[in-house]
Scaffold this active site. Sequence first.
Site, PDB file in Angstrom:
ATOM      1  CG  HIS A 153       6.027  -0.326  11.392  1.00 52.59           C
ATOM      2  ND1 HIS A 153       5.712   0.905  10.876  1.00 52.59           N
ATOM      3  CD2 HIS A 153       6.897  -0.892  10.533  1.00 52.59           C
ATOM      4  CE1 HIS A 153       6.376   1.057   9.750  1.00 52.59           C
ATOM      5  NE2 HIS A 153       7.101   0.001   9.518  1.00 52.59           N
TER       6      HIS A 153
ATOM      7  CD  GLU B 106      -1.434  -0.238   3.631  1.00 53.79           C
ATOM      8  OE1 GLU B 106      -2.455  -0.933   3.445  1.00 53.79           O
ATOM      9  OE2 GLU B 106      -1.227   0.362   4.697  1.00 53.79           O
TER      10      GLU B 106
ATOM     11  NE  ARG C 147      -5.163  -7.957  19.613  1.00 48.78           N
ATOM     12  CZ  ARG C 147      -4.513  -6.808  19.643  1.00 48.78           C
ATOM     13  NH1 ARG C 147      -4.698  -5.975  20.642  1.00 48.78           N
ATOM     14  NH2 ARG C 147      -3.680  -6.467  18.680  1.00 48.78           N
TER      15      ARG C 147
HETATM   16  P1  ADP Z   1       0.383  -4.470  12.600  1.00 49.91           P
HETATM   17  O1  ADP Z   1      -0.908  -5.210  12.556  1.00 49.91           O
HETATM   18  O2  ADP Z   1       1.549  -5.327  12.230  1.00 49.91           O
HETATM   19  O3  ADP Z   1       0.587  -3.705  13.857  1.00 49.91           O
HETATM   20  P2  ADP Z   1      -0.661  -2.165  11.185  1.00 49.91           P
HETATM   21  O4  ADP Z   1      -1.334  -2.328   9.892  1.00 49.91           O
HETATM   22  O5  ADP Z   1      -1.521  -1.969  12.383  1.00 49.91           O
HETATM   23  O6  ADP Z   1       0.299  -3.415  11.416  1.00 49.91           O
HETATM   24  O7  ADP Z   1       0.380  -0.970  11.085  1.00 49.91           O
HETATM   25  C1  ADP Z   1       1.308  -0.718  12.120  1.00 49.91           C
HETATM   26  C2  ADP Z   1       1.907   0.663  11.974  1.00 49.91           C
HETATM   27  O8  ADP Z   1       2.572   0.813  10.729  1.00 49.91           O
HETATM   28  C3  ADP Z   1       0.903   1.788  11.984  1.00 49.91           C
HETATM   29  O9  ADP Z   1       0.582   2.169  13.283  1.00 49.91           O
HETATM   30  C4  ADP Z   1       1.637   2.878  11.231  1.00 49.91           C
HETATM   31  O10 ADP Z   1       2.550   3.531  12.052  1.00 49.91           O
HETATM   32  C5  ADP Z   1       2.417   2.131  10.213  1.00 49.91           C
HETATM   33  N1  ADP Z   1       1.690   2.085   8.938  1.00 49.91           N
HETATM   34  C6  ADP Z   1       0.790   1.162   8.561  1.00 49.91           C
HETATM   35  N2  ADP Z   1       0.318   1.426   7.336  1.00 49.91           N
HETATM   36  C7  ADP Z   1       0.928   2.544   6.908  1.00 49.91           C
HETATM   37  C8  ADP Z   1       0.900   3.316   5.701  1.00 49.91           C
HETATM   38  N3  ADP Z   1       0.140   2.970   4.679  1.00 49.91           N
HETATM   39  N4  ADP Z   1       1.669   4.413   5.631  1.00 49.91           N
HETATM   40  C9  ADP Z   1       2.472   4.772   6.655  1.00 49.91           C
HETATM   41  N5  ADP Z   1       2.567   4.080   7.786  1.00 49.91           N
HETATM   42  C10 ADP Z   1       1.812   2.973   7.939  1.00 49.91           C
END
Ligand code: ADP
Length: 667
Positions: free
Chosen positions: A235, A200, A297
């Site tokens: 992250h 993405e 959750r």
């Molecule tokens: P996980 O389930 O592994 O925690 P997430 O989809 O919740 O992954 O994303 C974790 C973090 O990654 C987010 O809080 C954000 O900081 C970063 N992130 C996720 N998607 C994007 C994006 N499209 N652009 C920039 N940062 C992102």
Amino acid sequence: MFRKILIANRGEIACRIIRTARRMGVATVAVYSDADAGALHVGMADEAVHIGPSQVGESYLRDDRIIAAAINTRAEAIHPGYGFLSENPDFVDQVTAAGLVFIGPSAASIRAMGLKDAAKRLMERAGVPVVPGYHGEAQELVLLATKAREIGYPVLIKARAGGGGKGMRKVELADDFAEALSSARREAKAAFGDDRVLVEKYVDRPRHIECQVFGDNFGNAVHLFERDCSAQRRHQKVIEEAPAPGMSEAMRAAVTQAAVTAAKAIRYSGAGTIEFIADASEGLRPDRFWFMEMNTRLQVEHPVTEMVTGLDLVEWQLRVAAGEKLPKTQDEITQSGHAFEARIYAEDAARGFLPATGKLHHLRFPATGPALRVETGVREGDTISPFYDPMIAKLVVHGPDRAAALDALSSALESTEIAGSVTNIAFLSALARDPDFAAGDVDTALIARKLDTLTTTPAPSPEIVSAAMIAAAGLDTLPQDDDPWSSLAGYTHFHPIERRVGIGFGDERIAADVSVADWRATIAAFPVEGNGEASAGAQPDVSSVMLRTVPPSTAETLRTARWPGHVTVFSDGASFDFVLPDPFAEAAKAEAAVGSMRAPMPGLVKIVRAAKGDAVTKGQPLLVLEAMKMEHTIAALHDGVVAEIVAEGAQIAEGTVLVTFEEAVAP
Ligand code: ADP
């Protein structure tokens, strides 16, 4: 309401659930592994059942044993906490088939949101804004690389089964795509047994804003406002807060409405979180946030929502699971003030946040109250083992506004004392005091941008060294008043007490003559065998004679803890660990110091990138170590020719020699 529930978890979340259950008159059953036989959650619960060895696969993930434990203890429902089995729909099916209630959403809701790609397609159809990207089934490198180019760099590769930031890679340049893809896939395969990914758009100036939602079995769904979790490292959330700084009412309305729409789209029941990513390059705007994923959750950071709303989310979970309606309607839910949560981990921020283990020889938390919660699953004397998440505690504070809450967070961190394992407290304190963070100007890259400042450990001041000396000499228990009988630590009537003390800090060894007379300690300290150059920066300034009086004027800010072989001094949110030298250990270390590299922690040698005879340069990656479910690259500390290197696939203990070099080159 249930009479008795089983908690299929451990640590702070198990303890937190037990507290609410007890208040509601619900009896609790804990489960535990070998390593947790004496754990806090086991002692707190009304009953406890042993479910297997320490490895999670043999205990906390053993659905069969957990369900049997619930049946045998006549528990009516199972609370999964977070992690472990909390988002496993097959577990929910088995719990239900056994005639028990799962305290959480239906298996169907979990399945709908379980894979990031399918969840995104579902949300798109429900009209919730979704990050632009490729969420399809096809997975060939060429196709994914083409999609990445179409989306436009930078892009983010995410494991579709992902969680905890695993299997996620930001890619800036097309040239790096293939390499990033294979490493994301490798990590995803190891963590989730599924190496499929989505690609993405990497959102600019990203802010992580999530919305707490709650549904019941009568089709009602409400939100409990937003949390901001933008303070992240790789992250992973570090400090969370509510409400989100800089949030306009228009943006809040858009976010919370999208979240409720998402919850209703899957007829969600129980506590859930809809995570959004917002582009804050021009401040928060109602048309610049997108759905990322739903966590089906209770979240680690739920207490910040409890602090601002005054509600108990675990109580709500139990009520909804027991078949009650949501305790409040949307109009009845309000928020006030500001809350922060900081996660204290056993990890070494100065060494790339390496997870640490160790016995918590000394553990002091600030006094709790309505504005300060300490959520922990450990007590003094407990051990942080390599088997589980190394989180030690969460500090949760509330204040009338953001500035007041942030002050409260800083002081709570400063008055927390942990010795025995290295922790991230100094890093959290530095972040809590960072001017940009204080201004609410925080995006997910803030920590990475300021990493050096946030993780630099200051050299100990002469006062700190003196405090360590006095504690090492056992003279820190001198009377705080003029009554000689209030302490027996070496009272002499006619002569001052004099002791020679030797301590170590990093590579430095320091000796001092500590003398005490008239309840004053005088310290003349001098370095011994100092190899000052190697330890520049960490070298305490001890060449001058220092004077320190006891009781010290700095008693408020300098606190010391003695534990086997060490003295730790706590000062201003940082801690300084001094070693009481052990001559045998020193000799062994010196012999191995030059020309070899040792494993910083126990783990599995995942990949080896150098072979015997290779000439390598400082900083070159030599191998990848998998430890505590994360991959850590071990790079050469100096130039040299590899003499021996461990084999791929080897399971190694902390301190195992990983690489030796042919010529001992000075580091
Ligand atoms: P996980 O389930 O592994 O925690 P997430 O989809 O919740 O992954 O994303 C974790 C973090 O990654 C987010 O809080 C954000 O900081 C970063 N992130 C996720 N998607 C994007 C994006 N499209 N652009 C920039 N940062 C992102």
